[in-house]
Every structure is written in C-alpha cells, then in structure tokens.
Scaffold this active site. Structure first.
Site, PDB file in Angstrom:
ATOM      1  N   TYR A  53      -6.236   3.690 -24.897  1.00 29.30           N
ATOM      2  CA  TYR A  53      -6.139   4.246 -26.250  1.00 29.30           C
ATOM      3  C   TYR A  53      -7.256   5.247 -26.539  1.00 29.30           C
ATOM      4  O   TYR A  53      -7.068   6.168 -27.339  1.00 29.30           O
ATOM      5  CB  TYR A  53      -6.092   3.119 -27.282  1.00 29.30           C
ATOM      6  CG  TYR A  53      -4.742   2.425 -27.261  1.00 29.30           C
ATOM      7  CD1 TYR A  53      -3.636   2.999 -27.883  1.00 29.30           C
ATOM      8  CD2 TYR A  53      -4.567   1.230 -26.576  1.00 29.30           C
ATOM      9  CE1 TYR A  53      -2.396   2.390 -27.830  1.00 29.30           C
ATOM     10  CE2 TYR A  53      -3.323   0.617 -26.522  1.00 29.30           C
ATOM     11  CZ  TYR A  53      -2.242   1.203 -27.148  1.00 29.30           C
ATOM     12  OH  TYR A  53      -1.005   0.617 -27.086  1.00 29.30           O
ATOM     13  N   GLN A  93       7.408   6.345 -36.618  1.00 24.48           N
ATOM     14  CA  GLN A  93       7.139   5.434 -35.507  1.00 24.48           C
ATOM     15  C   GLN A  93       5.951   5.920 -34.693  1.00 24.48           C
ATOM     16  O   GLN A  93       5.496   5.212 -33.793  1.00 24.48           O
ATOM     17  CB  GLN A  93       8.376   5.349 -34.615  1.00 24.48           C
ATOM     18  CG  GLN A  93       9.607   4.776 -35.294  1.00 24.48           C
ATOM     19  CD  GLN A  93      10.849   4.922 -34.429  1.00 24.48           C
ATOM     20  OE1 GLN A  93      11.440   5.999 -34.361  1.00 24.48           O
ATOM     21  NE2 GLN A  93      11.238   3.859 -33.759  1.00 24.48           N
ATOM     22  N   HIS A 111       4.210   1.678 -36.972  1.00 24.03           N
ATOM     23  CA  HIS A 111       3.691   1.176 -35.701  1.00 24.03           C
ATOM     24  C   HIS A 111       2.172   1.317 -35.590  1.00 24.03           C
ATOM     25  O   HIS A 111       1.624   1.216 -34.497  1.00 24.03           O
ATOM     26  CB  HIS A 111       4.372   1.884 -34.531  1.00 24.03           C
ATOM     27  CG  HIS A 111       5.806   1.514 -34.367  1.00 24.03           C
ATOM     28  ND1 HIS A 111       6.715   2.242 -33.627  1.00 24.03           N
ATOM     29  CD2 HIS A 111       6.513   0.459 -34.862  1.00 24.03           C
ATOM     30  CE1 HIS A 111       7.910   1.664 -33.680  1.00 24.03           C
ATOM     31  NE2 HIS A 111       7.806   0.592 -34.424  1.00 24.03           N
ATOM     32  N   CYS A 119     -10.222  -5.054 -36.989  1.00 26.07           N
ATOM     33  CA  CYS A 119     -11.153  -6.103 -36.581  1.00 26.07           C
ATOM     34  C   CYS A 119     -10.432  -7.445 -36.642  1.00 26.07           C
ATOM     35  O   CYS A 119      -9.910  -7.833 -37.682  1.00 26.07           O
ATOM     36  CB  CYS A 119     -12.380  -6.117 -37.494  1.00 26.07           C
ATOM     37  SG  CYS A 119     -13.562  -7.432 -37.051  1.00 26.07           S
ATOM     38  N   THR A 178      14.025  10.611 -32.565  1.00 27.25           N
ATOM     39  CA  THR A 178      13.851   9.201 -32.241  1.00 27.25           C
ATOM     40  C   THR A 178      14.936   8.754 -31.286  1.00 27.25           C
ATOM     41  O   THR A 178      16.085   9.204 -31.371  1.00 27.25           O
ATOM     42  CB  THR A 178      13.856   8.331 -33.513  1.00 27.25           C
ATOM     43  OG1 THR A 178      13.758   6.951 -33.153  1.00 27.25           O
ATOM     44  CG2 THR A 178      15.100   8.558 -34.346  1.00 27.25           C
ATOM     45  N   SER A 179      14.566   7.869 -30.364  1.00 25.43           N
ATOM     46  CA  SER A 179      15.496   7.442 -29.325  1.00 25.43           C
ATOM     47  C   SER A 179      16.592   6.539 -29.861  1.00 25.43           C
ATOM     48  O   SER A 179      17.656   6.409 -29.260  1.00 25.43           O
ATOM     49  CB  SER A 179      14.726   6.704 -28.216  1.00 25.43           C
ATOM     50  OG  SER A 179      14.126   5.523 -28.730  1.00 25.43           O
TER      51      SER A 179
END
Length: 234
Positions: A53, A93, A111, A119, A178-179
């Site tokens: 990330y 998303q 998402h 935290c 979008t899929s």
C-alpha cells in the site's frame, strides 16, 4: 430536480494511468489476494501489506484526475451554484482521491481510502500521505497499531446505510468503469430498478443480459463529458 447517484469503478481511474486490481495486467496478477488484501494476510505479514500500500500511495502522486473526473465535478458544482437543477452523489469503489482532486465534494468511498489509515487500537482514521510500517505509531494514541483504511476481502464495505439512503432517493443511477462483479456494488442497479433510470458507461459491453436500461460504450474520458454537458444543457 434530478437526484443522481454515480457509481465509479477502477475503469475511470485506469484512464488516469492507475493500475487496476483486475484485468490482464492487474495488480492481482502480481500479488496473491490472500497475502495483501485480507485481514489474515495482514496478521501473517504486516510489513508485506504495508509495503504494497505504500507503493500504491506513492503512485498517486504521479497521476492526475482525467476528463471524466472533472466532468462529474463540474456537474456537482453546477448543482451547487444553481446552474443545473439536480443533486449528484458519487459512490466510488476506488481508493484513490482523484474525484476529490477534480473538485467533487459529495464522494462516498465504500472500499476505503488509500490516503487514510485506521488504528486498530483507538479506531482513529488519520489522513496519511507517506509510508507506514508495522512500528509506525498512531498520531492519536501512540500505539503501533496502524493499518490501511481499506476494505479487505471478508470485511463490510463502509457507509452502506448512507449509500442505501441515496439509492432509495435517486431517480437516475449511473455506473462508470466498473466490472459489475464485486458485490454489494454489483447489485445496486437491481436495487433501484423500480424507481430510477439506469445507465452504464464502460469500455466493454456487459457479458450476458444487462440490468442497465442504457449502455454507452467507449472511454469514460470521452463519453462522460458528453453526457454531463448534455444534461446541463437540457
């Protein structure tokens, strides 16, 4: 007055140069989902997940909002200033910040957000633009208990109550890039079928029967600005 809910997926950000998770050269082809996008993977190897990330976060600095992002922001601004009678809510998303950088304010990240951490000790969600590692202290409680504020597989998407309220109130539902395979977002079009018009903007035609009344094919950077311009001119 139109109440529009716009659902955006990876396709809209891909046109800005961001790599998608799915697809021929998607990120999932280089990493196993179980290793970097599940709570179990984070418990097994938090450093690997943090590095993944961190890389995505750094990539954001090299991309900019595209014409589709800007067109949606312009539509929202027109509603805010009274130049167009309507309301626009973006449910995305995507975990990037390209909608916000384009100028959109009514954005719901179902998402999670790449530029935010969570935290697990005090539940704070601080904004975050640099690298994070397993020993990085939370700026609120000081504990090394930070994780990406991303919805991983097996976790509940964020803000579902607010999304449900907007879907129930809308009279036009639009999906862009979008899929249509990731639930619950893939089911939104069925949720609004009894009270809203539905449109899909995508590069490729849906496989099999489509629940959308109107399907517009082509790059979102070309098709979405045409649609928003026509909407404001009507």
């Amino acid at each position: 007055m139109r109440h529009i809910v716009v659902l955006t997926g990876a396709g809209i950000s891909q046109e800005s140069g961001l790599q998608t998770f799915r697809g021929p050269d998607g990120l999932w082809n280089h990493e196993r989902i179980e290793d970097i996008c599940t709570p179990q993977g984070f418990r097994r190897d938090p450093l690997r997940v943090d590095r993944f990330y961190n890389g995505l976060r750094a990539q954001l600095a090299d991309v900019q909002p595209n014409a589709a992002h800007r067109a949606l922001a312009e539509l929202e601004q027109a509603a805010r200033t009274g130049r167009w009678q309507g309301q626009v809510t973006i449910v995305t998303q995507n975990i990037d910040d390209l909608h916000e950088r384009a100028g959109s304010r009514n954005v719901i990240h179902m998402h999670g957000e790449l530029l935010r951490l969570r935290c697990t000790h005090c539940h704070a969600t601080p904004p975050w633009h640099t690298d994070c590692y397993p020993d990085t202290p939370c700026p609120h409680c000081g504990q090394p208990a930070l994780r990406p504020d991303i919805v991983w597989f097996g976790e509940m998407p964020h803000h579902m109550d607010a999304i449900a309220r907007h879907l129930a109130a809308c009279d036009l539902f639009v999906a862009i890039g979008t899929s249509g395979v990731v639930y619950p977002a893939a089911g939104f079009v069925e949720n609004v079928a009894d009270h809203a018009d539905t449109m899909l903007f995508n590069l490729d035609a849906p496989q099999g029967p489509s629940a959308f009344e109107q399907v517009i094919l082509g790059p979102a950077t070309r098709t979405v600005p045409i649609w928003t311009h026509d909407l404001m001119a009507a």
